[in-house]
Motif scaffolding. Sequence first.
Motif, PDB file in Angstrom:
ATOM      1  N   ALA A  31      21.052  55.234  58.585  1.00 25.58           N
ATOM      2  CA  ALA A  31      19.684  54.705  58.033  1.00 25.58           C
ATOM      3  C   ALA A  31      19.582  53.667  57.148  1.00 25.58           C
ATOM      4  O   ALA A  31      18.292  52.791  57.024  1.00 25.58           O
ATOM      5  N   GLU A  32      20.594  53.735  56.187  1.00 22.51           N
ATOM      6  CA  GLU A  32      20.688  52.689  54.959  1.00 22.51           C
ATOM      7  C   GLU A  32      21.318  51.423  55.174  1.00 22.51           C
ATOM      8  O   GLU A  32      21.552  50.761  54.465  1.00 22.51           O
ATOM      9  N   GLY A  33      21.832  51.451  56.583  1.00 21.99           N
ATOM     10  CA  GLY A  33      22.338  49.886  57.094  1.00 21.99           C
ATOM     11  C   GLY A  33      23.803  50.111  57.080  1.00 21.99           C
ATOM     12  O   GLY A  33      24.434  49.178  57.412  1.00 21.99           O
ATOM     13  N   PHE A  34      24.389  51.051  56.788  1.00 20.72           N
ATOM     14  CA  PHE A  34      26.057  51.578  56.885  1.00 20.72           C
ATOM     15  C   PHE A  34      26.417  51.675  58.446  1.00 20.72           C
ATOM     16  O   PHE A  34      25.558  52.249  59.157  1.00 20.72           O
ATOM     17  N   HIS A  35      27.472  50.986  58.722  1.00 18.97           N
ATOM     18  CA  HIS A  35      28.147  51.519  59.992  1.00 18.97           C
ATOM     19  C   HIS A  35      29.058  52.850  59.612  1.00 18.97           C
ATOM     20  O   HIS A  35      30.007  52.710  58.775  1.00 18.97           O
ATOM     21  N   ALA A  36      28.439  54.091  59.868  1.00 18.24           N
ATOM     22  CA  ALA A  36      29.067  55.502  59.437  1.00 18.24           C
ATOM     23  C   ALA A  36      29.652  56.019  60.721  1.00 18.24           C
ATOM     24  O   ALA A  36      28.919  56.023  61.704  1.00 18.24           O
ATOM     25  N   ALA A 111      29.718  66.016  43.259  1.00 16.61           N
ATOM     26  CA  ALA A 111      29.569  67.720  43.303  1.00 16.61           C
ATOM     27  C   ALA A 111      28.762  67.946  44.404  1.00 16.61           C
ATOM     28  O   ALA A 111      27.799  67.132  44.618  1.00 16.61           O
ATOM     29  N   LYS A 112      28.981  68.870  45.323  1.00 21.68           N
ATOM     30  CA  LYS A 112      28.298  69.217  46.258  1.00 21.68           C
ATOM     31  C   LYS A 112      27.192  70.011  45.203  1.00 21.68           C
ATOM     32  O   LYS A 112      27.907  70.892  44.408  1.00 21.68           O
ATOM     33  N   PRO A 113      26.132  70.559  45.769  1.00 22.65           N
ATOM     34  CA  PRO A 113      25.369  69.536  47.157  1.00 22.65           C
ATOM     35  C   PRO A 113      25.385  68.406  46.904  1.00 22.65           C
ATOM     36  O   PRO A 113      25.004  67.883  45.682  1.00 22.65           O
ATOM     37  N   ILE A 114      25.321  67.241  47.739  1.00 21.88           N
ATOM     38  CA  ILE A 114      25.287  66.105  47.799  1.00 21.88           C
ATOM     39  C   ILE A 114      23.875  65.755  47.943  1.00 21.88           C
ATOM     40  O   ILE A 114      23.135  66.257  49.041  1.00 21.88           O
ATOM     41  N   TYR A 115      23.229  64.667  47.079  1.00 27.17           N
ATOM     42  CA  TYR A 115      21.896  64.263  47.570  1.00 27.17           C
ATOM     43  C   TYR A 115      21.982  62.626  47.899  1.00 27.17           C
ATOM     44  O   TYR A 115      22.731  61.816  47.434  1.00 27.17           O
ATOM     45  N   PRO A 116      21.275  62.526  49.068  1.00 30.01           N
ATOM     46  CA  PRO A 116      21.442  61.340  49.920  1.00 30.01           C
ATOM     47  C   PRO A 116      21.395  60.167  48.849  1.00 30.01           C
ATOM     48  O   PRO A 116      21.998  59.054  48.976  1.00 30.01           O
ATOM     49  N   THR A 117      20.386  60.127  47.972  1.00 31.52           N
ATOM     50  CA  THR A 117      20.127  58.787  47.108  1.00 31.52           C
ATOM     51  C   THR A 117      21.253  58.631  46.459  1.00 31.52           C
ATOM     52  O   THR A 117      21.479  57.640  45.879  1.00 31.52           O
ATOM     53  N   GLU A 118      22.024  59.918  45.632  1.00 33.69           N
ATOM     54  CA  GLU A 118      23.097  59.468  44.936  1.00 33.69           C
ATOM     55  C   GLU A 118      24.406  59.140  45.490  1.00 33.69           C
ATOM     56  O   GLU A 118      24.880  58.149  44.972  1.00 33.69           O
ATOM     57  N   ILE A 120      24.396  57.235  48.345  1.00 32.13           N
ATOM     58  CA  ILE A 120      24.131  56.021  48.904  1.00 32.13           C
ATOM     59  C   ILE A 120      24.181  55.036  47.537  1.00 32.13           C
ATOM     60  O   ILE A 120      25.092  54.072  47.582  1.00 32.13           O
ATOM     61  N   GLU A 121      23.906  55.523  46.408  1.00 33.09           N
ATOM     62  CA  GLU A 121      23.817  54.655  45.150  1.00 33.09           C
ATOM     63  C   GLU A 121      25.487  54.423  45.075  1.00 33.09           C
ATOM     64  O   GLU A 121      26.109  53.337  44.268  1.00 33.09           O
ATOM     65  N   ARG A 122      26.119  55.482  44.938  1.00 37.45           N
ATOM     66  CA  ARG A 122      27.605  55.575  44.402  1.00 37.45           C
ATOM     67  C   ARG A 122      28.616  54.713  45.303  1.00 37.45           C
ATOM     68  O   ARG A 122      29.234  54.067  44.947  1.00 37.45           O
ATOM     69  N   LEU A 126      30.393  51.502  44.357  1.00 33.31           N
ATOM     70  CA  LEU A 126      32.012  51.079  44.513  1.00 33.31           C
ATOM     71  C   LEU A 126      32.302  50.002  45.393  1.00 33.31           C
ATOM     72  O   LEU A 126      33.008  49.274  45.294  1.00 33.31           O
ATOM     73  N   LEU A 127      31.400  50.033  46.481  1.00 37.90           N
ATOM     74  CA  LEU A 127      31.566  48.634  47.308  1.00 37.90           C
ATOM     75  C   LEU A 127      31.314  47.475  46.721  1.00 37.90           C
ATOM     76  O   LEU A 127      31.855  46.315  47.073  1.00 37.90           O
ATOM     77  N   ALA A 128      30.394  47.202  45.797  1.00 43.71           N
ATOM     78  CA  ALA A 128      29.881  45.992  45.222  1.00 43.71           C
ATOM     79  C   ALA A 128      30.913  45.515  44.194  1.00 43.71           C
ATOM     80  O   ALA A 128      31.315  44.267  44.299  1.00 43.71           O
ATOM     81  N   ALA A 129      31.380  46.751  43.491  1.00 47.09           N
ATOM     82  CA  ALA A 129      32.894  46.446  42.679  1.00 47.09           C
ATOM     83  C   ALA A 129      34.019  45.875  43.399  1.00 47.09           C
ATOM     84  O   ALA A 129      34.620  45.111  42.822  1.00 47.09           O
ATOM     85  N   GLY A 130      34.088  46.122  44.783  1.00 43.27           N
ATOM     86  CA  GLY A 130      35.142  45.607  45.504  1.00 43.27           C
ATOM     87  C   GLY A 130      34.876  43.997  46.055  1.00 43.27           C
ATOM     88  O   GLY A 130      35.935  43.643  46.414  1.00 43.27           O
ATOM     89  N   ASP A 131      33.744  43.751  46.195  1.00 42.03           N
ATOM     90  CA  ASP A 131      33.442  42.396  46.613  1.00 42.03           C
ATOM     91  C   ASP A 131      33.790  41.378  45.879  1.00 42.03           C
ATOM     92  O   ASP A 131      34.026  40.252  46.302  1.00 42.03           O
TER      93      ASP A 131
END
Length: 133
Positions: A31-36, A111-118, A120-122, A126-131
Motif C-alpha cells: 500500500a506504501e508503494g513497495f514491491h513486497a 521490537a514487536k509489536p510492529i507499528y506500520p508507520t514505524e 515504513i519509516e525505518r 535504510l534504503l535511502a542510506a543505500g541509494d
Amino acid sequence: MLAASPKPKKSVLVVDDHDIIADTLVMVLSAEGFHAVAAYNSQNALSLLQSGSFDLLLSDVMMPGMTGIELAIDSVRRHLVRKVLLMSGVSSTANLLENARKLGYSFEILAKPIYPTEVIERIQTLLAAGDGA
C-alpha cells in the motif's frame, strides 16, 4: 493512461513464520508503494532471495530452523540483499545480535509489536542510506 513512476519500486522480502504477520506486513508495504513478497520460513526466503532481486530483507529473528539473524548473515555474505531490518518480540535476541556483531555483522532491529508507520519509516531510511552509496 498510467503515468510512469520516476523510480522503480523498492523490493522487500518479508520473512515471518507467522503467516498473518508476514501477509499483513506485505499488504502494508504494498500500500506504501513497495514491491513486497512474503516468505514463511528461512529456507523459502533463501530460495526467493536466490531467484529474485530484493533491496531489503525484513525478517523475524526467532523462527524454527535457521534464525532470522543467520538468514541475514547468509544473505549479506552472499550478496543476495542490500539491506536488512530484523524484528523480534523476544528479549533473548540480544545474545544472538551480539554473536552476529562478533562475526562482523550489525543489524537494526524493530521490537514487536510492529507499528506500520514505524516499519515504513525505518525501511525508507535504510534504503535511502543505500541509494547514495
